[in-house]
Design a protein around this motif. Structure first.
Motif, PDB file in Angstrom:
ATOM      1  N   LEU A 214     -39.582  21.994-148.723  1.00 44.38           N
ATOM      2  CA  LEU A 214     -40.823  22.042-149.499  1.00 44.38           C
ATOM      3  C   LEU A 214     -40.601  22.700-150.857  1.00 44.38           C
TER       4      LEU A 214
ATOM      5  N   CYS B  79     -39.231  25.138-145.112  1.00 44.81           N
ATOM      6  CA  CYS B  79     -39.637  25.843-146.342  1.00 44.81           C
ATOM      7  C   CYS B  79     -38.706  25.507-147.496  1.00 44.81           C
TER       8      CYS B  79
ATOM      9  N   LYS C  66     -38.959  20.200-153.160  1.00 45.59           N
ATOM     10  CA  LYS C  66     -39.927  19.204-153.632  1.00 45.59           C
ATOM     11  C   LYS C  66     -40.832  19.792-154.711  1.00 45.59           C
TER      12      LYS C  66
END
Length: 133
Positions: A50, A47, A53
């Motif tokens: 992500l 998580c 990103k």
């Protein structure tokens, strides 16, 4: 009608091609997530990655949007400058004015000279017999 049918077929084929190209690109860029069998700490790490990103992509989107707004503002300013250089007022369309020959000569020579010109005096006289021949 044949041309319309052909254009419709090509358009539908183009939509299908774009969709397949989009799916191909996304399959290359995005790897599938495998969350099954991961522990809680591994899911948290995933998580975080992500989230990082998403932050990077969001920053890029913000930068591109800021550049786009700046360019739009600059284009607007340049349009205003062009309008200012042309002049603030539009030139009205010229109207046709009927002027007699005497008035035109008076305008050209000035109002001091009184000129009257008989334009019919210079015309050639034609007899009726000549026109019948």
């Amino acid at each position: 009608s044949l041309m319309l049918a052909k254009a419709k077929e090509e358009w539908e084929q183009e939509i299908v091609d774009k969709q397949s190209e989009k799916e191909r690109y996304l399959s290359e860029r995005i790897t599938p997530l495998h969350t099954s069998g991961l522990s809680l700490s591994q899911l948290q790490d995933l998580c975080r990655e992500l989230h990082e990103k998403v932050e990077i992509v969001d920053e890029e989107r913000y930068d591109i949007e800021a550049k786009c707004n700046h360019n739009t503002r600059e284009i607007k300013d340049l349009k205003i400058k062009v309008l200012d250089l042309r002049g603030k007022f539009k030139r009205p369309p010229l109207r046709r004015v009927r002027v007699s020959a005497d008035a035109m000569l008076r305008a050209l020579l000035g109002s001091k000279h009184k000129v009257s010109m008989d334009l019919r005096a210079n015309l050639k006289s034609v007899k009726k017999e000549d026109t019948e021949k």
